[in-house]
Write an enzyme that holds these catalytic residues in place. Structure first.
Site, PDB file in Angstrom:
ATOM      1  CB  VAL A 100      -0.849  -0.237   2.080  1.00 27.33           C
ATOM      2  CG1 VAL A 100      -1.584   0.714   1.171  1.00 27.33           C
ATOM      3  CG2 VAL A 100      -1.888  -1.319   1.265  1.00 27.33           C
ATOM      4  CB  CYS A 101       1.531   4.059   0.577  1.00 27.55           C
ATOM      5  SG  CYS A 101       1.304   5.723   1.234  1.00 27.55           S
ATOM      6  CB  THR A 102       5.777   4.961  -0.293  1.00 26.21           C
ATOM      7  OG1 THR A 102       5.513   5.111   1.507  1.00 26.21           O
ATOM      8  CG2 THR A 102       5.484   6.544  -1.140  1.00 26.21           C
TER       9      THR A 102
END
Lengths: 227, 227
Positions: A100-102
């Site tokens: 998820v995300c970075t």
């Protein structure tokens, strides 16, 4: 169904807790919050939130699902060979490995995204590309052959986890979990993507209006903060 | 800007962490996670997740924002006079008092919702009505005159917190936080409300297809689980 969520200082809490609330409902789910040491508090580093590790990472060498959150600590973690080695070793055992995300930068730095279409937080596109990934602005990217599912920034983890639940259990299970969380979103604004947010909102994040998220060819100024 | 989030055993983590990720970005935000004792881990009781209290509730007698999460512990908390007294005392000092999910039952039991239009998780409508509230299936209900904002189940906390951020800072701030969290939701299904979820999904939660969420006159069978 062993679901392993790594904790590291500077993780973004919602990246982890959104998917957690869905995946914990899977039949037979066992949640493992894997930090440096079992019982140790791991801080998100931005608002004083601390989550307690249930297991030490060194004890955890296999998972059905490995889900890697992002955050400032994920950006730092790309320079942590032990963390990257651990991600690669656990990934070799999973049914699905997710970010998820970075968190995608950690998968990238572990060598899992080379040549693959992937996504991440809009502020981290160039870093993602630096690992040989091909950025797409999709919310969830699924590579069944590689057992990978990659989500965009922060809140995308909820959509990602529903996608995973459908594959691990059934679409009806995913729909049941969506109902249990009353996930019928009605954001009061429509500003959740660079292309939609007004200039004044972007300026509050230090993002110039013309900046295209680091996507090749868009130019502009990088953001002062994000996730 | 002191933002107080009470922690009690059996809280639903996403009820709290969704709003946290938004409200922590408010100018001057100070986050207070108020449990029985400072430094003590408070467990959600469903998946092994533990959050660490930053303050003891007894030390916290005032807040700019009080946001009460739901969960199985909120349903139990309605019988805890000390918790209800604390909610009432802190509410008297706030700019805004908010609830997410079954957190509304705690506001109700504290006497804050009598005669007011309010919402909660779809499984808790009758309990909400038992406190004299008038249920509405809206996602976020705002009563500026009473300094109250009430959210529906679990994930509604994200929409609620953006609504609050717009009032506490500005709409541009709320839009900036929406962009920072890349909150551009694309659920893979449209099953996040009782009226939309297919019968097979509802059956997995123990909810009969005709059940209307405990709304007066709809009849049917209550759910076996929810939030």
């Amino acid at each position: 169904m062993r679901i392993v969520l790594p904790l590291f200082d500077g993780f973004t809490a919602l990246d982890l807790v959104g998917p957690y609330e869905i995946l914990r409902m899977l039949p037979g789910a066992e949640i493992v919050l894997a930090g440096e040491r079992a019982g140790r508090t791991v801080h998100d580093g931005v608002g004083g939130l601390g989550l307690v590790a249930t297991h030490a990472r060194a004890e955890v060498r296999a998972a059905d699902v490995l889900l890697v959150p992002g955050g400032p600590g994920a950006r730092r973690g790309v320079a942590d060979p032990a963390l990257l080695e651990w991600i690669g070793a656990v990934h070799a055992t999973t049914r699905w490995t997710a970010s998820v995300c970075t968190g995608a930068l950690l998968l990238g730095a572990a060598g899992l995204l080379t040549g693959k279409v992937a996504t991440t937080h809009w502020s981290a596109v160039r870093e993602l590309q630096s690992y040989g990934a091909v950025y797409t602005p999709e919310r969830v990217v699924t590579h069944p052959g590689d057992r990978l599912v990659i989500g965009a920034g922060v809140s995308a983890g909820i959509d990602l986890a529903l996608t995973l639940a459908a594959r691990l259990a059934s679409p009806a299970h995913a729909q049941a979990y969506q109902l249990a969380l009353e996930y019928d979103p009605r954001p009061p604004y429509d500003a959740g993507a660079l292309a939609k947010a007004p200039a004044e909102a972007k300026a509050l994040l230090g993002v110039a209006d013309g900046w295209g998220g680091g996507i090749a060819g868009t130019g502009g100024t990088p953001p002062g903060r994000g996730a």
